[in-house]
Design an enzyme around this catalytic site. Sequence first.
Site, short mmCIF file in Angstrom:
data_model
loop_
_atom_site.label_atom_id
_atom_site.label_comp_id
_atom_site.label_asym_id
_atom_site.label_seq_id
_atom_site.Cartn_x
_atom_site.Cartn_y
_atom_site.Cartn_z
N GLY A 57 16.72 17.94 10.34
CA GLY A 57 16.58 17.17 11.58
C GLY A 57 17.59 16.05 11.62
O GLY A 57 18.25 15.76 10.61
N CYS A 84 17.38 20.36 3.94
CA CYS A 84 18.20 19.26 4.49
C CYS A 84 17.36 17.98 4.62
O CYS A 84 16.93 17.44 3.61
CB CYS A 84 18.81 19.71 5.81
SG CYS A 84 20.20 18.72 6.28
N TYR A 85 17.04 17.51 5.83
CA TYR A 85 16.23 16.30 5.95
C TYR A 85 14.89 16.48 5.23
O TYR A 85 14.37 15.55 4.61
CB TYR A 85 15.99 15.96 7.43
CG TYR A 85 15.06 14.78 7.64
CD1 TYR A 85 15.47 13.49 7.31
CD2 TYR A 85 13.79 14.96 8.19
CE1 TYR A 85 14.61 12.41 7.50
CE2 TYR A 85 12.93 13.88 8.39
CZ TYR A 85 13.36 12.60 8.04
OH TYR A 85 12.52 11.54 8.22
N HIS A 173 21.53 25.16 4.51
CA HIS A 173 20.61 25.87 5.41
C HIS A 173 20.55 27.36 5.07
O HIS A 173 21.44 28.13 5.47
CB HIS A 173 21.06 25.68 6.86
CG HIS A 173 20.84 24.29 7.34
ND1 HIS A 173 19.68 23.89 7.96
CD2 HIS A 173 21.62 23.18 7.24
CE1 HIS A 173 19.75 22.61 8.25
NE2 HIS A 173 20.92 22.14 7.82
N GLU A 175 18.68 29.52 6.36
CA GLU A 175 18.32 30.32 7.55
C GLU A 175 19.53 30.74 8.38
O GLU A 175 19.44 31.61 9.24
CB GLU A 175 17.33 29.52 8.43
CG GLU A 175 17.88 28.28 9.13
CD GLU A 175 17.92 27.02 8.26
OE1 GLU A 175 17.83 27.14 7.02
OE2 GLU A 175 18.07 25.91 8.81
N ASP A 231 7.72 41.47 29.14
CA ASP A 231 6.60 40.74 28.54
C ASP A 231 5.26 41.15 29.15
O ASP A 231 4.32 41.50 28.44
CB ASP A 231 6.79 39.23 28.69
CG ASP A 231 8.08 38.76 28.06
OD1 ASP A 231 8.57 39.46 27.17
OD2 ASP A 231 8.60 37.70 28.46
N LYS A 372 10.93 37.27 21.70
CA LYS A 372 11.24 38.39 22.59
C LYS A 372 11.51 39.70 21.83
O LYS A 372 11.05 40.77 22.22
CB LYS A 372 12.48 38.01 23.40
CG LYS A 372 12.75 38.90 24.56
CD LYS A 372 12.02 38.35 25.75
CE LYS A 372 12.25 39.07 27.01
NZ LYS A 372 11.46 38.44 28.08
#
Length: 516
Positions: A57, A84-85, A173, A175, A231, A372
């Site tokens: 963040g 990270c943060y 990171h 991810e 959806d 989605k």
Amino acid sequence: MSQSTESILIIDFGSQYTQLIARRIRELGVYSIIKTNNISLKELKQLKPKGVILSGGPESVHKSTKLSMPKHLLDYNIPILGICYGMQLLADYFGGKISQSSKKEFGPSSFTKVKNSKLFRGKDIPKEFNVWMSHSDKVIKLPRNFEVIGSSVNSNISAFSCDKLNIFGLQFHPEVTHTDHGRKILDNFCIKICSCRKSWTTKNKIQEIILDIKDKVGNERVLLALSGGVDSSVVAALIKRAVGKNLYCMFINTGLLRKNEERDVEATIKKSLKVNLVVINAEKKFLKNLKGITDPEAKRKIIGETFIRIFEKESKKLKKINFLAQGTIYPDVIESSSTKSKSDVIKSHHNVGGLPKKFNFYLIEPIRKLFKDEVRKIGKELSIPDYLIDRHPFPGPGLAVRIIGEVTQEKISILREVDHIFINEIKNAGFYNKISQALAVFLPIKSVGVMGDQRKYNYVVAIRAVKTSDFMTANISEIPYKMLNMISTRIVNEVPKVARVVYDITNKPPGTIEWE
Ligand code: XMP
């Protein structure tokens, strides 16, 4: 999801990558859920996560206003990974030191394992590999009982762990795809360290959702707001499996739809989903309520309100119905909540933020927790035809949020024709499935042109096409110039009130996909 679902809880400290962490973990087959740092102990106990990830963040532990760590997370005694943060917060909490810096290290870096931690287990992860950094502060002194497990060019403490407490920290990171072996590191955390099972599969999701619907609804009737998009079609198929003939679908023609939409949706839904379908034409009502309205949020709220009131009125004509179902998905929820989430209210999606505070239904939103691509996979598993599954999304408020300024019948008619030509051209060129969403926008300005030696002074429209997997971020699609040329030529030639076509080249962020 049912209480039996094993989950990883992600605490969002405002990182642009928080959703990405959630998606990566779900891709591993583990359910993940995002919450803010003010999650209560009660909520935590209900969720029963098997591990926690503290996101990154824009914060600094040195700020007095910093977002802090929920203390009860630590009492809960489950593995924690700070990214990270999140890592700096852990270091700060346990008595380490963090250097304050205004200089940002952003981009690739080389990382070296200095200890074979559980986090880096697996023969595929080499001693040195490339990682993605995005930080200013960094940990410069470890807390007691913590040890360094990795370093990088700019930081001796790029990864740490405290094996006794099952706590880990990563400055980079995992991810982000630019980090090599990031997926394996997250897999190690979720599976090896938190002992989650890979039970978040499409088949299991379907079963859980159906059970959940049965549980909530029992033998009562459900009314579904069906738009004909992916959806709500998937929701129809799921509810049909749960309650059978007790499902009633209602399609409202708002007058803000695409060309021939009512006719096409009715035919498609009846043929492929075989559900009870009621079609309501409310074109006049929506147009009347939108008269004189120019503010995008006001339009959205009015459309949400009009929808729900029509549902209330029309459902009374059906046999007694207490449940209203909607095809709300996870990004709608995140982007519409400001108090609960760190993300700003970007816009009130009508199926979430635009709903009036009071209405006479119990709301059920079976795919509210899904991204989605997860919804599409469920659709395929439920044998919903590809042409429904692969349809580009079309927002609930329809053309109203693609007409800048007041919505009028004339503007709707113009935009409908423009949209029709645009979509047909990309379909004819075999480009439709290479784009995630294509749309046209009516601009409230006029421009001079020349046609057949005559001066023309008419409207400007914009066309936009984006590529994305989750609609949270998106890149512009690269439509070949030849195709763009054909599209603009057809639009200006065939739609008399349009003098000019412009092409939107804005990514998300900073632009949203819709213009309003
Ligand atoms: P934005 O414009 O927020 O859009 O980047 C992200 C995705 O959501 C769709 N969208 C909506 N869908 N009701 C919906 O059902 C809405 O109010 C709404 N607003 C935006 C948009 O088309 C894109 O796919």
